[in-house]
Write an enzyme that holds these catalytic residues in place. Structure first.
Site, PDB file in Angstrom:
ATOM      1  N   ARG A  22       0.834  -1.207   0.000  1.00 53.02           N
ATOM      2  CA  ARG A  22       0.000   0.000   0.000  1.00 53.02           C
ATOM      3  C   ARG A  22       0.872   1.263   0.000  1.00 53.02           C
ATOM      4  O   ARG A  22       0.534   2.251  -0.650  1.00 53.02           O
ATOM      5  CB  ARG A  22      -0.956  -0.012   1.188  1.00 53.02           C
ATOM      6  CG  ARG A  22      -1.948   1.120   1.139  1.00 53.02           C
ATOM      7  CD  ARG A  22      -3.150   0.888   2.032  1.00 53.02           C
ATOM      8  NE  ARG A  22      -4.326   1.310   1.302  1.00 53.02           N
ATOM      9  CZ  ARG A  22      -5.552   0.923   1.540  1.00 53.02           C
ATOM     10  NH1 ARG A  22      -5.805   0.052   2.491  1.00 53.02           N
ATOM     11  NH2 ARG A  22      -6.544   1.381   0.822  1.00 53.02           N
ATOM     12  N   PHE A  30      -9.064   0.904  -3.405  1.00 55.42           N
ATOM     13  CA  PHE A  30      -9.318   0.036  -2.259  1.00 55.42           C
ATOM     14  C   PHE A  30     -10.043   0.786  -1.148  1.00 55.42           C
ATOM     15  O   PHE A  30      -9.920   1.997  -1.012  1.00 55.42           O
ATOM     16  CB  PHE A  30      -7.996  -0.501  -1.690  1.00 55.42           C
ATOM     17  CG  PHE A  30      -7.269  -1.413  -2.617  1.00 55.42           C
ATOM     18  CD1 PHE A  30      -7.582  -2.757  -2.669  1.00 55.42           C
ATOM     19  CD2 PHE A  30      -6.272  -0.932  -3.457  1.00 55.42           C
ATOM     20  CE1 PHE A  30      -6.916  -3.614  -3.527  1.00 55.42           C
ATOM     21  CE2 PHE A  30      -5.600  -1.770  -4.319  1.00 55.42           C
ATOM     22  CZ  PHE A  30      -5.923  -3.114  -4.363  1.00 55.42           C
ATOM     23  N   HIS A  31     -10.766   0.041  -0.318  1.00 57.71           N
ATOM     24  CA  HIS A  31     -11.286   0.557   0.946  1.00 57.71           C
ATOM     25  C   HIS A  31     -10.080   0.941   1.802  1.00 57.71           C
ATOM     26  O   HIS A  31      -8.975   0.451   1.579  1.00 57.71           O
ATOM     27  CB  HIS A  31     -12.102  -0.556   1.624  1.00 57.71           C
ATOM     28  CG  HIS A  31     -12.891  -0.118   2.812  1.00 57.71           C
ATOM     29  ND1 HIS A  31     -12.343  -0.043   4.067  1.00 57.71           N
ATOM     30  CD2 HIS A  31     -14.186   0.260   2.933  1.00 57.71           C
ATOM     31  CE1 HIS A  31     -13.269   0.358   4.920  1.00 57.71           C
ATOM     32  NE2 HIS A  31     -14.399   0.553   4.259  1.00 57.71           N
ATOM     33  N   TYR A  32     -10.289   1.775   2.795  1.00 58.02           N
ATOM     34  CA  TYR A  32      -9.155   2.182   3.638  1.00 58.02           C
ATOM     35  C   TYR A  32      -8.661   1.056   4.544  1.00 58.02           C
ATOM     36  O   TYR A  32      -7.556   1.124   5.087  1.00 58.02           O
ATOM     37  CB  TYR A  32      -9.498   3.421   4.473  1.00 58.02           C
ATOM     38  CG  TYR A  32     -10.547   3.202   5.540  1.00 58.02           C
ATOM     39  CD1 TYR A  32     -10.206   2.734   6.806  1.00 58.02           C
ATOM     40  CD2 TYR A  32     -11.895   3.463   5.278  1.00 58.02           C
ATOM     41  CE1 TYR A  32     -11.164   2.535   7.780  1.00 58.02           C
ATOM     42  CE2 TYR A  32     -12.862   3.269   6.255  1.00 58.02           C
ATOM     43  CZ  TYR A  32     -12.492   2.810   7.498  1.00 58.02           C
ATOM     44  OH  TYR A  32     -13.446   2.609   8.457  1.00 58.02           O
ATOM     45  N   ARG A  33      -9.431   0.008   4.710  1.00 53.00           N
ATOM     46  CA  ARG A  33      -9.005  -1.096   5.582  1.00 53.00           C
ATOM     47  C   ARG A  33      -8.075  -2.052   4.850  1.00 53.00           C
ATOM     48  O   ARG A  33      -8.061  -2.128   3.632  1.00 53.00           O
ATOM     49  CB  ARG A  33     -10.225  -1.856   6.095  1.00 53.00           C
ATOM     50  CG  ARG A  33     -11.014  -1.045   7.098  1.00 53.00           C
ATOM     51  CD  ARG A  33     -12.078  -1.875   7.782  1.00 53.00           C
ATOM     52  NE  ARG A  33     -12.699  -1.075   8.824  1.00 53.00           N
ATOM     53  CZ  ARG A  33     -13.995  -1.019   9.040  1.00 53.00           C
ATOM     54  NH1 ARG A  33     -14.834  -1.736   8.300  1.00 53.00           N
ATOM     55  NH2 ARG A  33     -14.474  -0.266  10.010  1.00 53.00           N
TER      56      ARG A  33
END
EC number: 3.1.15.-
Length: 180
Positions: free
Chosen positions: A112, A126-129
């Site tokens: 990331r 992407f989602h933040y998770r």
């Protein structure tokens, strides 16, 4: 077919570990359903880098990527970082709506960091998770070492192989470690 429950798995191979001075040389993606069944494998892309950049790799990366054939694939590739990012996003758009899947993989925070530095559009897909298999590996090492030790890795440090191994490792922890 797009499904917000699908999971995006990604792996990057880089010239080193510092996103400010090193670059991405290979990337791959796999989409699974929420039960970790593979739905599709995305493009496996060697990203062209100059001989000067490749010559700057440390000993481990030079040996590993040279031995796997990745360095030669990178030299021969005509795909830029921007093209690799666009191809990957086009693939993902078929399977998962933007912002729904966590970024999935092993030690995924490192990937990331590189995406944020070099491929911001893909990173923001992407989602933040994060769904990081290494979290379970660390917990198993402390709470159930036999479970951790019963999964044998044979990594080639090629992006697609690493993703397949991460999915298999999470399946292993789901079966032997997570009780539900």
């Amino acid at each position: 077919m797009q499904n917000p429950q699908n999971l995006i798995w990604i792996d990057l191979e880089m010239t080193g570990l510092n996103p400010d001075t090193d670059v991405i040389i290979e990337m791959a993606t796999i989409v699974t359903d929420s039960n970790l069944n593979t739905l599709a494998e995305g493009p496996v892309i060697a990203i062209h880098q100059s001989d000067e950049i490749l010559a700057g790799m440390d000993e481990w990366n030079t040996r590993q990527h040279g031995g796997s054939g990745l360095t030669q694939r990178v030299r021969e590739s005509r795909i830029s970082m921007a093209e690799a990012e666009a191809q990957t996003i086009a693939f993902l758009e078929q399977w998962v709506p933007k912002g729904k899947s966590p970024i999935c993989g092993n030690s995924i925070c490192q990937d990331r960091r590189f995406l944020y530095r070099h491929m911001k559009a893909l990173e923001s897909y992407f989602h933040y998770r994060n769904l990081d298999v290494s979290t379970l590996k660390e917990l198993a090492a402390r709470w159930a070492p036999d479970v951790r030790d019963s999964f044998k890795k044979g990594s080639t440090h090629l992006a697609l192989d690493d993703i397949r191994e991460s999915i298999a490792e999470l399946q292993h922890y789901r079966k032997h470690f997570i009780k539900f």
